[in-house]
Design a protein around this motif. Structure first.
Motif, mmCIF file in Angstrom:
data_model
loop_
_atom_site.group_PDB
_atom_site.id
_atom_site.type_symbol
_atom_site.label_atom_id
_atom_site.label_comp_id
_atom_site.label_asym_id
_atom_site.label_seq_id
_atom_site.Cartn_x
_atom_site.Cartn_y
_atom_site.Cartn_z
ATOM 1 N N UNK B 32 1.034 -1.196 -0.106
ATOM 2 C CA UNK B 32 0.032 -0.187 -0.069
ATOM 3 C C UNK B 32 0.912 1.095 -0.013
ATOM 4 N N UNK B 33 0.387 2.539 -0.321
ATOM 5 C CA UNK B 33 1.160 3.692 -0.305
ATOM 6 C C UNK B 33 1.950 3.819 0.820
ATOM 7 N N UNK B 34 0.987 3.519 2.442
ATOM 8 C CA UNK B 34 1.641 3.816 3.558
ATOM 9 C C UNK B 34 2.748 2.860 3.646
ATOM 10 N N UNK B 35 2.616 1.767 3.189
ATOM 11 C CA UNK B 35 3.771 0.665 3.646
ATOM 12 C C UNK B 35 4.971 1.141 2.721
ATOM 13 N N UNK B 36 4.737 1.460 1.617
ATOM 14 C CA UNK B 36 5.890 1.944 0.649
ATOM 15 C C UNK B 36 6.551 3.118 1.313
ATOM 16 N N UNK B 37 5.818 4.144 1.731
ATOM 17 C CA UNK B 37 6.390 5.184 2.302
ATOM 18 C C UNK B 37 7.291 4.694 3.824
ATOM 19 N N UNK B 38 6.704 3.797 4.597
ATOM 20 C CA UNK B 38 7.214 3.421 5.750
ATOM 21 C C UNK B 38 8.790 2.524 5.564
ATOM 22 N N UNK B 39 8.559 1.766 4.238
ATOM 23 C CA UNK B 39 9.836 1.021 3.621
ATOM 24 C C UNK B 39 10.822 2.160 3.410
ATOM 25 N N UNK B 40 10.525 3.440 2.810
ATOM 26 C CA UNK B 40 11.533 4.158 2.407
ATOM 27 C C UNK B 40 12.013 5.016 3.590
ATOM 28 N N UNK B 247 11.735 -6.061 6.604
ATOM 29 C CA UNK B 247 10.803 -6.844 6.557
ATOM 30 C C UNK B 247 10.125 -7.187 5.199
ATOM 31 N N UNK B 248 10.195 -5.616 4.460
ATOM 32 C CA UNK B 248 9.809 -5.507 3.205
ATOM 33 C C UNK B 248 10.547 -5.441 2.218
ATOM 34 N N UNK B 249 11.908 -5.901 2.433
ATOM 35 C CA UNK B 249 12.883 -6.055 1.260
ATOM 36 C C UNK B 249 12.452 -7.484 0.727
ATOM 37 N N UNK B 286 -0.393 -12.360 7.717
ATOM 38 C CA UNK B 286 0.503 -11.424 7.921
ATOM 39 C C UNK B 286 -0.270 -9.917 8.032
ATOM 40 N N UNK B 287 -0.028 -8.935 8.711
ATOM 41 C CA UNK B 287 -0.678 -7.703 8.716
ATOM 42 C C UNK B 287 -0.465 -6.963 7.248
ATOM 43 N N UNK B 288 0.733 -7.505 6.715
ATOM 44 C CA UNK B 288 1.227 -6.962 5.316
ATOM 45 C C UNK B 288 0.603 -7.723 4.202
ATOM 46 N N UNK B 289 -0.431 -7.305 3.455
ATOM 47 C CA UNK B 289 -0.941 -8.090 2.621
ATOM 48 C C UNK B 289 -0.219 -8.672 1.442
ATOM 49 N N UNK B 290 1.033 -7.971 1.356
ATOM 50 C CA UNK B 290 1.722 -8.242 0.083
ATOM 51 C C UNK B 290 2.735 -9.592 0.543
ATOM 52 N N UNK B 291 2.855 -9.820 1.886
ATOM 53 C CA UNK B 291 3.697 -11.126 2.106
ATOM 54 C C UNK B 291 2.574 -12.078 2.816
ATOM 55 N N UNK B 292 1.367 -12.076 2.654
ATOM 56 C CA UNK B 292 0.283 -13.109 3.197
ATOM 57 C C UNK B 292 0.237 -14.134 2.425
ATOM 58 N N UNK B 293 0.095 -15.370 2.805
ATOM 59 C CA UNK B 293 0.082 -16.419 1.928
ATOM 60 C C UNK B 293 0.923 -16.464 0.827
ATOM 61 N N UNK B 294 2.035 -16.098 0.787
ATOM 62 C CA UNK B 294 3.016 -16.238 -0.129
ATOM 63 C C UNK B 294 4.085 -17.339 -0.074
ATOM 64 N N UNK B 295 4.272 -18.152 -1.476
ATOM 65 C CA UNK B 295 5.630 -18.804 -1.371
ATOM 66 C C UNK B 295 6.732 -18.098 -1.430
ATOM 67 N N UNK B 296 7.679 -18.807 -0.775
ATOM 68 C CA UNK B 296 8.956 -18.078 -0.731
ATOM 69 C C UNK B 296 9.886 -19.102 -0.868
#
Lengths: 131, 390
Positions: B32-40, B247-249, B286-296
């Motif tokens: 999300x834009x907010x997560x992206x901002x937090x990452x930067x 976390x978001x890298x 995960x609270x972050x949708x982009x890493x929820x139920x993903x293969x790694x």
């Protein structure tokens, strides 16, 4: 500088222990004129590093990541000890066991001194440490 | 029997894309834009250079996360190494991380104020230590996904008593409070957040709300006036930004497989490397949708394996001196091209090439290593091509 790391108790896992604290708090409150109110009780979960039965102290290892602290606690005279949910004595505690300790923090503790008085020590696994 | 499963697994990895970055250092796609901002903003914290005035020390290893995790960009592996100690007590099999003596992480530097007060320029190794371990700086790309893998997934891979008789018997490590660990070479630390918060203190001497007490120097109380900055030295919001960056890298972009690489993927499986370097794990909620139920596709089981006495150093938690976490192989190639210094592999950098790292596998991995050693020269090259593509 000397505050130990405090875990916010998880109600599900700590429910029985909390009840025990509450009971203890209520029991001792009149005699200590409210000094031991509920909010002053703390708890931590860590690995027992040492148990000094004679000197009535335990050292518990807790930490955040690789930053580990040894927390020294006096064992209060009425301290309730449990191993695998059964009443036990200090002699049944051993290094390596994971223990939940409820304690009354000391007002001020210098480095290396006991940070509080343990009121309840609960070990769920009799064994611990490296196999 | 194993092959069809393997093929479908590889196909799944290819199809789902594994939330990989298109460029090294990018965040996982779909924030999300907010997560992206937090990452930067978190990247700024990761690169922030501390001074004694802003909280550095009194004892520390470096002045910024990015001073060590720097190749080729912040978050990567690095040339710096540090020392860890512990005492393994044979009498009661207790692993003492020597917290009261300044361990388990030894700080290599001190601030001028502490130097003036004690006349030392690094933390001494405690006399009680039964081992001193060298630890190289690993890459952190994709570790937020590893954090989101449920414990149940790790436990399902464990086979502590080697019931299936394949000579491989992974088991989880446990933290001081009994939770399952996964971070660090000994898989001691349960969550990424705690690892990051602990790193602030052990690496930079920067205290935060969750760990408000400084590291000592060899367990001695810090002399008056050597730690002038009030604790905690950073606020929780800054710690959270730092944590969001790590976390978001995203996992490193995967290199396209050459024909040799495709052959390498086959020999990776036929050599049983996948028994520990499990190609694919799945994240849970995960609270972050982009890493929820993903293969790694991390190529690890996050379990401890006995790698033989030649590899042994410290104990930590329940990990014995010779047990190490299966090192994730995603981003392996980055350690071949460090900004400074020679390529180095394994926990202490003893292997100077990927091939040497495989040759040094012992203990539970001996059988698999021998399979590798028995391959043709062409298949060796194929395996390396595959590993470099991860």
């Amino acid at each position: 500088m000397t505050t130990p790391m405090i875990h916010r108790p998880d109600m599900r896992r700590f429910g029985p222990l909390l009840l025990l604290f509450l009971a203890l708090a209520v029991a001792v409150a009149p005699s200590t004129r409210g000094a031991t109110d509920r909010s002053s009780l703390r708890s931590l979960t860590g690995t027992l590093k040492s148990v000094d039965v004679k000197g009535r102290t335990v050292v518990v290892l807790t930490g955040v990541g690789h930053s580990i602290r040894a927390i020294r606690l006096r064992v209060s005279p009425g301290c309730r000890v449990e191993v695998s949910h059964r009443p036990a004595s200090l002699t049944q505690l051993a290094p390596g066991q994971v223990a939940r300790v409820g304690y009354e923090p000391a007002p001020r503790a210098a480095a290396g001194e006991a940070v509080g008085a343990a009121m309840a020590i609960e070990v769920s696994t009799p064994r611990g440490g490296v196999r | 029997m194993r092959r069809p499963a393997v093929v479908s697994l590889v196909a799944t990895v290819a199809l789902l894309g594994c939330a990989r970055a298109s460029k090294l250092g990018d965040p996982v796609p779909g924030l999300t834009p907010a997560e992206r901002e937090q990452f930067e903003q978190g990247r700024v914290e990761f690169e922030r250079v501390f001074t004694p005035e802003t909280g550095l020390g009194p004892a520390f290893n470096a002045s910024a996360c990015a001073e060590c995790h720097d190749s080729p960009i912040p978050g990567g592996p690095g040339e710096e190494a540090e020392r860890h100690v512990s005492a393994f007590r044979a009498s009661d099999l207790f692993c003492d991380p020597l917290a009261e003596e300044g361990g388990p992480v030894i700080q290599a530097q001190v601030t001028p104020a502490l130097q003036a007060a004690l006349g030392v320029d690094s933390e001494p190794v405690p006399g009680e230590a039964t081992a001193v371990a060298q630890r190289t700086t690993p890459g952190l790309f994709g570790f937020g996904l590893l954090d989101a893998v449920p414990d149940s997934e790790i436990l399902a891979l464990a086979d502590p008593d080697d019931r299936n008789g394949d000579g491989v018997s992974g088991r989880p490590n446990r933290f001081l409070d009994g939770r399952i660990g996964r971070f660090g070479r000994k898989a001691f630390v349960p969550t990424l957040k705690e690892f990051n918060e602990g790193a602030l203190v052990i690496e930079m001497g920067v205290t935060g709300p969750s760990q408000p007490t400084e590291e000592t120097l060899g367990g001695r109380p810090l002399p008056e006036g050597t730690d002038p900055t009030p604790d905690p030295e950073v606020e929780q919001a800054a710690v959270d930004r730092l944590d969001a960056f790590v976390r978001l890298l995203a996992p490193p972009p995967r290199q396209p497989l050459s024909r040799a690489g495709k052959r390498g993927r086959e020999v990776f499986f036929t050599s049983d490397c996948n028994k520990c370097h499990v190609p694919l794990l799945r994240t849970g909620d995960s609270p972050v949708r982009a890493i929820r139920y993903r293969p790694v596709a991390a190529y690890t089981d996050l379990l401890l394996h006995d790698m033989g006495q030649d590899m042994a150093d410290i104990c930590l938690g329940e990990a014995t001196p010779s047990e190490f976490r299966t090192e994730p192989l995603m981003g392996l190639g980055l350690s071949e091209h460090l900004k400074e210094g020679e390529p180095r592999f394994l926990h202490d950098g003893r292997a100077k090439s990927i091939e040497e790292a495989i040759r040094m596998h012992g203990g539970e991995a001996a059988r698999s290593r021998d399979r590798f050693l028995g391959l043709s020269e062409a298949d060796h090259m194929a395996m390396l091509a595959f590993l470099r593509s991860l």
